[in-house]
Structures are given as structure tokens and as C-alpha cells.
Design a protein around this motif. Sequence first.
Motif, PDB file in Angstrom:
ATOM      1  N   TRP A 241       0.805  -1.220   0.000  1.00 36.40           N
ATOM      2  CA  TRP A 241       0.000   0.000   0.000  1.00 36.40           C
ATOM      3  C   TRP A 241       0.838   1.270   0.000  1.00 36.40           C
ATOM      4  O   TRP A 241       0.411   2.311  -0.525  1.00 36.40           O
ATOM      5  N   GLN A 242       2.064   1.218   0.543  1.00 37.45           N
ATOM      6  CA  GLN A 242       2.901   2.408   0.607  1.00 37.45           C
ATOM      7  C   GLN A 242       3.287   2.937  -0.773  1.00 37.45           C
ATOM      8  O   GLN A 242       3.593   4.118  -0.935  1.00 37.45           O
ATOM      9  N   GLU A 243       3.258   2.081  -1.779  1.00 29.54           N
ATOM     10  CA  GLU A 243       3.712   2.456  -3.114  1.00 29.54           C
ATOM     11  C   GLU A 243       2.670   3.217  -3.913  1.00 29.54           C
ATOM     12  O   GLU A 243       3.014   3.935  -4.858  1.00 29.54           O
ATOM     13  N   HIS A 244       1.382   3.081  -3.555  1.00 34.31           N
ATOM     14  CA  HIS A 244       0.346   3.718  -4.377  1.00 34.31           C
ATOM     15  C   HIS A 244      -0.667   4.536  -3.587  1.00 34.31           C
ATOM     16  O   HIS A 244      -1.522   5.203  -4.165  1.00 34.31           O
ATOM     17  N   THR A 245      -0.596   4.499  -2.256  1.00 37.32           N
ATOM     18  CA  THR A 245      -1.571   5.211  -1.432  1.00 37.32           C
ATOM     19  C   THR A 245      -1.288   6.707  -1.402  1.00 37.32           C
ATOM     20  O   THR A 245      -0.149   7.138  -1.249  1.00 37.32           O
ATOM     21  N   LYS A 246      -2.320   7.497  -1.566  1.00 31.85           N
ATOM     22  CA  LYS A 246      -2.246   8.952  -1.426  1.00 31.85           C
ATOM     23  C   LYS A 246      -3.398   9.400  -0.553  1.00 31.85           C
ATOM     24  O   LYS A 246      -4.530   8.946  -0.738  1.00 31.85           O
TER      25      LYS A 246
END
Length: 325
Positions: A183-188
Motif C-alpha cells: 500500500w505504501q507504493e500507491h496510497t495517497k
Amino acid sequence: MHLEQSEGATMLIKEYRICMPLTTEEYRVGQLYMISKHSHQESEKGEGVEVVKNEPHEDPVHGPGQFTEKRVHLSSKLPSWARAVTPRIFYITEKAWNYYPYTITEYTCSFLPKFSIYIETKYEDNCGDNANIFLSDKVLGDHEVTFLDIAFDEIPERYYQSPEDPRYFSSVKTGRGPLREGWQEHTKPIMCSYKLVTVKFEVWGLQTRVEQFVHKVIRDILLIGHRQAFAWIDEWCEMTMDEVRQYERETQEATNEIIGRVTPSISISEVGHPSATHSAPASAPSTPLSGDPPEFLSAPKDRARKKSAPEMLTLPALRERASAE
């Protein structure tokens, strides 16, 4: 890494990076709310987190901020062997200087004058990819960096609460969550809490064991606290800073009332630590050298070590409940 100090002393330094699906401004409110709520929930008569000071503080380098001093009462949380040799009233002192997005926190214990924890924290709106955020003269060489995943890193089973599991939690008010693998790679939005943690316990024969143990406890506390901050987002996401400060004051008053004012049988060691009216420390404070360590802290000779020690040392507000031996 063990950082060499004067006269052969060492201390164990690790850096923790914890990403959150928040902005740094949101996290500022969420962190204050989570700490206040958790402290109140975990307190009981004669135990818990007692707030001694919570006041504005001006620093010549970092500007305006907030200074807090707390006592974490732990007597009933210690294992039976420790209760037999500690004072009847036992607590750890926390002093914190909050110049958000930069904070300094230190923990000391008058009963263990050679023990201290020192934490520098920086908050940034990124996914934890600032490699040199703590690059300075006091951090010599490479130190261990650990990324903590609030969704997929394991926490002790006895502290697991399904409503606080980011893998399943979904915020009604913000639409954030549940968090999926990677989730850290695409979460905003996303932000990161960078924590440089120094643990020092200058007792020959026990130093490495205790310092590593404390870091294990710190890791679990950071995971549990950040999971709660996200899981409680619908409770605090509409609060302003003024509103969360008011909640903090009201909760602290209620918590202090639960704990009760009891005259401590031990004194807090203030040697080598700044008062709230001075600038926050620029580096890890020196440990007071007032007296020799108690005899019980010498390395045990005949006692077999347990595979996992009870979590007898905790940080304020994110405090663990250890099982009595």
C-alpha cells in the motif's frame, strides 16, 4: 549499531520509519488524539500516565513548541521478580519537546540512573525514502534502519484488536482503507514518521541484552500506536488543533484523577537534563552517574533465560500491559 561514547561506553541506535495514509498535518492531530485516548484507557487507580507539565515552550533554534513532562507509573506492570526489588512506587519520567514536524523525547528512571531512552522524530510527506534525514555528527557511520508496516507487520497476539487491523478497517468519513499489500507504493496521501532511537543502559553484563529488549518493546509500541491512530481516524479527522488540545487537556485531567496523587518514595534524577525553560537538547543527554547500580542488576549466574521477556519497559501513552510472572 552500537555507537561508541567516551570512556568505552556504548549505546544502541536504531532508526524506525513508519508510513501512514495521512498528511503530516492530519497526523499532527491524530497523534495527539491517539496518545490522549490510549493513556486514559490504559490507566487505572495508582497506575498509568500522570501528566506533570504541559505548557508552551519557545526554543531559539526550533521556534515555538510545546513542552510536556509525564510520569509513567509501572509498579503493577512489572514481573514478580522485579517488584520484589523495586520501590513500592515506581515510574519512568518522560520529557518531550514538540516543535512539529520535529520532536525530541527522553525517558529516564531515578531507580536506574544509568538507563535512558532518547528519541528524535521528524515527519515528512513521503513514503520513507529520505535516506539521510538524520545525517549529523552525532550519528557515526551506518545505523540500522527498520521500516514498520502498520498493516502487515506482526504485533503480539494479546494486543490484537480486529477493529484496529488496517487490513480490514475502512474509514467512513475519509474513505481510506483497508490497506493492501504494498500500500505504501500507491496510497495517497502518505507521510512518514522517522524516529532515531538511542537506548543506553550502562551496566556491565546486561547492557546488550537490555538495550536489544527495549528496542523490541519500542518496535511493538510504535506499531500498535500507529495502527490505533489510523483506526480511530473517524473520531479525530474533523478536529482542529484547538479542539484536539482541549480534548488533550480534558483527558489528562481525567487520567490524573484516576491515577491519584501519591507522594513518590523515590526522586527523579535531573542531573544532566535541561529544564523546560531552556533550549531542548541538541544531542542525547548524558546519563547521570549518581551511585552504583543495585546488586540485583548484575548478570544472573544460575537462572536460565526465558525465550521472551515480559514487556516491563514501556513508553508513555503507548504502554503495553505485561503478563505477571
